[in-house]
Scaffold this active site. Structure first.
Site, PDB file in Angstrom:
ATOM      1  N   ASN A 166     -10.177   0.537   0.036  1.00  0.00           N
ATOM      2  CA  ASN A 166      -9.213   0.423   1.125  1.00  0.00           C
ATOM      3  C   ASN A 166      -9.865   0.760   2.467  1.00  0.00           C
ATOM      4  OD1 ASN A 166      -7.459   0.004  -0.957  1.00  0.00           O
ATOM      5  ND2 ASN A 166      -6.014   1.608  -0.374  1.00  0.00           N
TER       6      ASN A 166
ATOM      7  N   THR B  49      -8.575   2.778   8.824  1.00  0.00           N
ATOM      8  CA  THR B  49      -9.039   3.495  10.014  1.00  0.00           C
ATOM      9  C   THR B  49     -10.068   2.705  10.821  1.00  0.00           C
ATOM     10  OG1 THR B  49      -8.580   5.637   8.980  1.00  0.00           O
ATOM     11  CG2 THR B  49     -10.166   5.627  10.792  1.00  0.00           C
TER      12      THR B  49
ATOM     13  N   GLY C  24      -9.038   5.998   1.419  1.00  0.00           N
ATOM     14  CA  GLY C  24      -9.650   6.904   2.393  1.00  0.00           C
ATOM     15  C   GLY C  24     -11.135   6.662   2.530  1.00  0.00           C
ATOM     16  N   ALA C  25     -11.525   5.380   2.559  1.00  0.00           N
ATOM     17  CA  ALA C  25     -12.946   5.053   2.431  1.00  0.00           C
ATOM     18  C   ALA C  25     -13.562   4.450   3.692  1.00  0.00           C
ATOM     19  CB  ALA C  25     -13.138   4.109   1.248  1.00  0.00           C
ATOM     20  N   SER C  26     -12.868   4.510   4.831  1.00  0.00           N
ATOM     21  CA  SER C  26     -13.426   3.945   6.063  1.00  0.00           C
ATOM     22  C   SER C  26     -14.746   4.621   6.421  1.00  0.00           C
ATOM     23  CB  SER C  26     -12.439   4.124   7.230  1.00  0.00           C
ATOM     24  OG  SER C  26     -11.526   3.049   7.265  1.00  0.00           O
TER      25      SER C  26
ATOM     26  N   GLU D 162      -1.467   5.889  -8.857  1.00  0.00           N
ATOM     27  CA  GLU D 162      -2.382   6.921  -8.327  1.00  0.00           C
ATOM     28  C   GLU D 162      -2.234   8.205  -9.120  1.00  0.00           C
ATOM     29  OE1 GLU D 162      -2.545   7.578  -4.045  1.00  0.00           O
ATOM     30  OE2 GLU D 162      -3.021   9.696  -4.349  1.00  0.00           O
TER      31      GLU D 162
ATOM     32  N   ASP E  88       2.968   4.861  -5.455  1.00  0.00           N
ATOM     33  CA  ASP E  88       2.296   6.141  -5.252  1.00  0.00           C
ATOM     34  C   ASP E  88       3.244   7.283  -5.602  1.00  0.00           C
ATOM     35  OD1 ASP E  88       1.098   8.449  -4.413  1.00  0.00           O
ATOM     36  OD2 ASP E  88       0.905   7.851  -2.312  1.00  0.00           O
TER      37      ASP E  88
ATOM     38  N   ASP F  74       0.850  -1.192   0.000  1.00  0.00           N
ATOM     39  CA  ASP F  74       0.000   0.000   0.000  1.00  0.00           C
ATOM     40  C   ASP F  74       0.894   1.253   0.000  1.00  0.00           C
ATOM     41  OD1 ASP F  74      -2.364   1.489   0.221  1.00  0.00           O
ATOM     42  OD2 ASP F  74      -2.368   1.402   2.414  1.00  0.00           O
TER      43      ASP F  74
HETATM   44 ZN   LIG Z   1      -4.365   5.247   0.673  1.00  0.00          ZN
END
Ligand SMILES: [Zn+2]
Length: 303
Positions: free
Chosen positions: A249, A252, A207-209, A132, A102, A80
């Site tokens: 992803n 968190t 950033g999808a928590s 990305e 990244d 990641d």
């Molecule tokens: Zn990320």
């Protein structure tokens, strides 16, 4: 079984669901994710950040993931946010089956050049690559950028053509960490639709928590100081998957579950200092959170 990122995402793209990518740092977290994957019959991506590699080491993480891959569900071991070429090279050599390079913080040409180099190295070994383009906001360990730069579809198209990445992380309004929105920020699903139409390939949402309120409440009740965290509401995740996201992803939410469970146990059983007793509730709570995510992504039953 251990599979490549490309294999797992190709099926997801065809059948219009997303595979959960969950960050592992230790055995209990890895076991929790795998227990969820097995109970949901869901394919799964175990991903390691550069920070996780620093914390646990290549050999332990690889051993965990390769042990996990003995289960009867497809498993990817993925890097990641690889930014350090040395780490990228080591993961390619060591048995990772997916690499994210990244270069989103670099000027476009440099991002293209580096990503293409990683693709060449990885593809030579049958390993897939995630790139990305655009900038996802928030802080993820050493990766910090406060501002979200939404992915431009023209730039994304050129990037994919020049680098030959297998999948692409796009910025459509999400941020890393537990504090995603101040106010009423929403995902730009219209932009997602345009990018999907243009690229016609598997896409990744970082950033999808969800940062579920009940989890925050439990952590805070037992002493966590979290301020006002906010995640991506479940219905928006469902829509993002509907319009073409194939890898979501989640880090968190796992951290929150770990924190909430450990705090509760220690507060309620101050006399018990057996690490197994302390970590077992964390493993169970993480499993519950991951199972919920898998159902949300539509990946349950797809193994
Ligand atoms: Zn990320």
């Amino acid at each position: 079984m251990l599979v490549t990122l490309k294999q797992i995402l190709k099926k997801a793209n065809t059948e219009n669901y997303a595979v959960g990518a969950f960050n592992i740092n230790n055995m209990e977290i890895c076991q929790a994710i795998m227990n969820a994957a097995v109970s949901q019959k869901a394919p799964v991506i175990l991903q390691t950040s550069q920070g996780a590699i620093e914390y646990a080491g290549y050999d332990y993480l690889k051993a965990l993931a390769h042990t996990a891959a003995k289960q009867k569900v497809p498993v990817v071991l993925h890097l990641d946010h690889g930014r350090d070429m040395e780490i990228v090279k080591k993961c390619i050599k060591a048995g990772w089956t997916g690499i994210m390079y990244d270069g989103s913080h670099l000027p476009f040409d440099e991002n293209v050049a580096n990503t293409a180099k990683v693709v060449k190295m990885a593809h030579a070994k049958g390993i897939s690559v995630e790139g990305e383009i655009g900038t996802i906001g928030g802080a993820e360990e050493t990766v910090i950028s406060r501002e979200i730069i939404y992915t431009n579809p023209d730039v994304a198209e050129e990037f994919v053509k020049k680098t030959k990445v297998d999948t692409l992380a796009i910025a459509i309004g999400t941020s890393h960490g537990a504090y995603k929105f101040s106010g009423n920020a929403r995902l730009d699903l219209h932009l997602l639709k345009i990018i999907k139409q243009r690229l016609n390939m598997p896409l990744v949402l970082h950033g999808a928590s969800g940062v579920p309120a009940w989890l925050v409440t439990q952590a805070v009740r037992y002493g966590a100081q979290l301020g006002k965290p906010e995640g991506v509401p479940d219905d928006q995740i469902v829509n993002a998957v509907k319009y073409g996201i194939n890898k979501v992803n989640t880090d968190t939410d796992i951290r929150l579950a770990f924190d909430a469970a450990v705090r509760k146990f220690i507060a309620e059983k101050p006399e018990d200092f057996d690490p197994r007793h302390i970590l077992q509730p964390a493993r169970e709570l993480i499993q519950q959170v991951v199972e919920h995510r898998m159902r949300l992504f539509g990946s349950s039953g797809k193994a």
